[in-house]
Scaffold this active site. Sequence first.
Site, PDB file in Angstrom:
ATOM      1  N   LYS A 115    -141.322  -5.598 -44.546  1.00 32.58           N
ATOM      2  CA  LYS A 115    -140.379  -6.254 -45.457  1.00 32.58           C
ATOM      3  C   LYS A 115    -140.827  -6.141 -46.898  1.00 32.58           C
ATOM      4  O   LYS A 115    -140.012  -5.939 -47.792  1.00 32.58           O
ATOM      5  CB  LYS A 115    -140.202  -7.731 -45.078  1.00 32.58           C
ATOM      6  CG  LYS A 115    -139.418  -7.895 -43.803  1.00 32.58           C
ATOM      7  CD  LYS A 115    -138.628  -9.187 -43.790  1.00 32.58           C
ATOM      8  CE  LYS A 115    -137.808  -9.256 -42.511  1.00 32.58           C
ATOM      9  NZ  LYS A 115    -137.029 -10.467 -42.385  1.00 32.58           N
ATOM     10  N   LYS A 206    -135.425   0.196 -35.150  1.00 31.08           N
ATOM     11  CA  LYS A 206    -134.760  -0.723 -34.217  1.00 31.08           C
ATOM     12  C   LYS A 206    -133.396  -1.139 -34.774  1.00 31.08           C
ATOM     13  O   LYS A 206    -133.195  -1.151 -35.988  1.00 31.08           O
ATOM     14  CB  LYS A 206    -135.645  -1.939 -33.933  1.00 31.08           C
ATOM     15  CG  LYS A 206    -135.840  -2.836 -35.133  1.00 31.08           C
ATOM     16  CD  LYS A 206    -136.635  -4.088 -34.797  1.00 31.08           C
ATOM     17  CE  LYS A 206    -136.732  -4.918 -36.077  1.00 31.08           C
ATOM     18  NZ  LYS A 206    -137.620  -6.056 -36.029  1.00 31.08           N
ATOM     19  N   LYS A 209    -130.087  -6.658 -37.834  1.00 29.26           N
ATOM     20  CA  LYS A 209    -128.979  -7.344 -38.503  1.00 29.26           C
ATOM     21  C   LYS A 209    -128.898  -6.954 -39.966  1.00 29.26           C
ATOM     22  O   LYS A 209    -127.836  -7.002 -40.572  1.00 29.26           O
ATOM     23  CB  LYS A 209    -129.174  -8.864 -38.432  1.00 29.26           C
ATOM     24  CG  LYS A 209    -128.925  -9.466 -37.084  1.00 29.26           C
ATOM     25  CD  LYS A 209    -128.712 -10.983 -37.220  1.00 29.26           C
ATOM     26  CE  LYS A 209    -129.167 -11.709 -35.985  1.00 29.26           C
ATOM     27  NZ  LYS A 209    -130.520 -12.279 -36.091  1.00 29.26           N
TER      28      LYS A 209
HETATM   29  P1  TYM Z   1    -134.512 -12.273 -34.669  1.00 32.45           P
HETATM   30  O1  TYM Z   1    -133.506 -13.245 -35.164  1.00 32.45           O
HETATM   31  O2  TYM Z   1    -134.823 -11.091 -35.514  1.00 32.45           O
HETATM   32  O3  TYM Z   1    -134.110 -11.732 -33.254  1.00 32.45           O
HETATM   33  C1  TYM Z   1    -133.797 -12.588 -32.156  1.00 32.45           C
HETATM   34  C2  TYM Z   1    -134.306 -11.982 -30.861  1.00 32.45           C
HETATM   35  O4  TYM Z   1    -133.740 -10.672 -30.675  1.00 32.45           O
HETATM   36  C3  TYM Z   1    -134.770  -9.732 -30.431  1.00 32.45           C
HETATM   37  N1  TYM Z   1    -134.379  -8.447 -31.029  1.00 32.45           N
HETATM   38  C4  TYM Z   1    -134.355  -7.278 -30.372  1.00 32.45           C
HETATM   39  N2  TYM Z   1    -134.637  -6.949 -29.098  1.00 32.45           N
HETATM   40  C5  TYM Z   1    -134.489  -5.653 -28.746  1.00 32.45           C
HETATM   41  N3  TYM Z   1    -134.053  -4.685 -29.600  1.00 32.45           N
HETATM   42  C6  TYM Z   1    -133.753  -4.968 -30.885  1.00 32.45           C
HETATM   43  N4  TYM Z   1    -133.311  -4.013 -31.708  1.00 32.45           N
HETATM   44  C7  TYM Z   1    -133.899  -6.319 -31.328  1.00 32.45           C
HETATM   45  N5  TYM Z   1    -133.692  -6.946 -32.515  1.00 32.45           N
HETATM   46  C8  TYM Z   1    -133.995  -8.240 -32.311  1.00 32.45           C
HETATM   47  C9  TYM Z   1    -136.001 -10.308 -31.091  1.00 32.45           C
HETATM   48  O5  TYM Z   1    -137.187  -9.787 -30.532  1.00 32.45           O
HETATM   49  C10 TYM Z   1    -135.829 -11.786 -30.854  1.00 32.45           C
HETATM   50  O6  TYM Z   1    -136.330 -12.132 -29.570  1.00 32.45           O
HETATM   51  N6  TYM Z   1    -138.921 -14.421 -35.719  1.00 32.45           N
HETATM   52  C11 TYM Z   1    -137.821 -14.395 -34.767  1.00 32.45           C
HETATM   53  C12 TYM Z   1    -137.149 -15.738 -34.585  1.00 32.45           C
HETATM   54  C13 TYM Z   1    -138.060 -16.841 -34.187  1.00 32.45           C
HETATM   55  C14 TYM Z   1    -138.646 -17.052 -32.922  1.00 32.45           C
HETATM   56  C15 TYM Z   1    -139.386 -18.256 -33.033  1.00 32.45           C
HETATM   57  C16 TYM Z   1    -138.632 -16.348 -31.717  1.00 32.45           C
HETATM   58  C17 TYM Z   1    -138.447 -17.864 -34.993  1.00 32.45           C
HETATM   59  N7  TYM Z   1    -139.240 -18.715 -34.302  1.00 32.45           N
HETATM   60  C18 TYM Z   1    -140.124 -18.765 -31.968  1.00 32.45           C
HETATM   61  C19 TYM Z   1    -139.376 -16.870 -30.645  1.00 32.45           C
HETATM   62  C20 TYM Z   1    -140.098 -18.049 -30.788  1.00 32.45           C
HETATM   63  C21 TYM Z   1    -136.765 -13.436 -35.271  1.00 32.45           C
HETATM   64  O7  TYM Z   1    -136.679 -13.131 -36.435  1.00 32.45           O
HETATM   65  O8  TYM Z   1    -135.871 -13.033 -34.322  1.00 32.45           O
END
Ligand code: TYM
Length: 344
Positions: A115, A206, A209
């Site tokens: 980032k 990957k 969003k």
């Molecule tokens: P976030 O919002 O980016 O994504 C949510 C979940 O989707 C999964 N994910 C993917 N899996 C497979 N292929 C992809 N291209 C892909 N893009 C996203 C992510 O692995 C995630 O499981 N930091 C985290 C949010 C968070 C969190 C937590 C997760 C905050 N606190 C505590 C678990 C536990 C995040 O930005 O996810």
Amino acid sequence: RKVIFSGIQPTGVPHLGNYLGALREWFRLQQNAGADDALIFSLVDQHAITVHQDPKQLRQWKKESLAILLAIGLDPKRCILFHQSDVPAHVEMMWILSRQASTGYLGRMTQWKDKTTNLIRGNSTSADTPKPGLSLFAYPVLQAADVLVHGATHVPVGEDQVQHLEFSRELATSFNHSYGKGILTPPTTLISPAKRVMSLVNPNAKMSKSAVNPKSRILLTDSTEAIGMKLKSALTDSVEGVTYDPAVRPGVSNLVDAILYTSDGEYGSQEDVVRDLQGASMRALKEKAAESVERAIGPVREQYFEFIADERMLREIATDGAERAKQNAGVVLKRAQRAIGFDW
Ligand code: TYM
């Protein structure tokens, strides 16, 4: 007893990667949970604001993301569904853990490096502030607080979150070492089979969003036509036939994966998909992928439009979820506060 916790940022309608990598696993865990198990899923708006967000947009996304959680089949009676900022214990726990968080370790986190390189190079993808702030650097400490303050035993995520959860485990262990055994629970990471869904326009990155090109991702609210159109324009290659080799043919392999993981058991492995599509053209592969993806997410879209129309119900669910999340988080927070000597 299992305590399952996970989170998703309310920074847009979730995409196919979020669904296959995380949300669908949350639903499966709900369906297989024992009566005593807790299921806690958070819309992590505090994480979302580690880069600039337009307030109006954020409000809308918080609502939409909650509707999506319901649309994928999460039951608000069975699960605790809540917005992170409604539960101050997350941020309080984060501050306590910050003492344990090494700045060197944080600086080596992949997501921070990615980032900040983008922000500094000016490749910023949304309305990001030009310079990374303290909260972006501290992001993994808040994530650790999320899981630890709820006493999570299991955290279902996609592969990109593995490093953050390893960090959470280390913080828990280090805190316990300083203040007493068993105060915090180092959680187990559950990685879904579809652990990394790739972008449709750049299959070496990957699906995300925040990528600039909306054709790079399939949203859970996309129409059948939009799904077909995006997959039709997905980047593949000019090699003949369908084979599975992510290193050499990332675009084709991503579509094979998409078919496998949306096939609902019709295929058991990538090899099964490839065998079925032997000699097929890229066009046929893309059409097959579009059909399969539509079959998997079409029902989510239908449900979503029902839930998003009922704002009153969404508010009730969020209020109730926040109340229950506060209660649950209060237990570990109190324990940690006592351990460090706040209970004079
Ligand atoms: P976030 O919002 O980016 O994504 C949510 C979940 O989707 C999964 N994910 C993917 N899996 C497979 N292929 C992809 N291209 C892909 N893009 C996203 C992510 O692995 C995630 O499981 N930091 C985290 C949010 C968070 C969190 C937590 C997760 C905050 N606190 C505590 C678990 C536990 C995040 O930005 O996810």
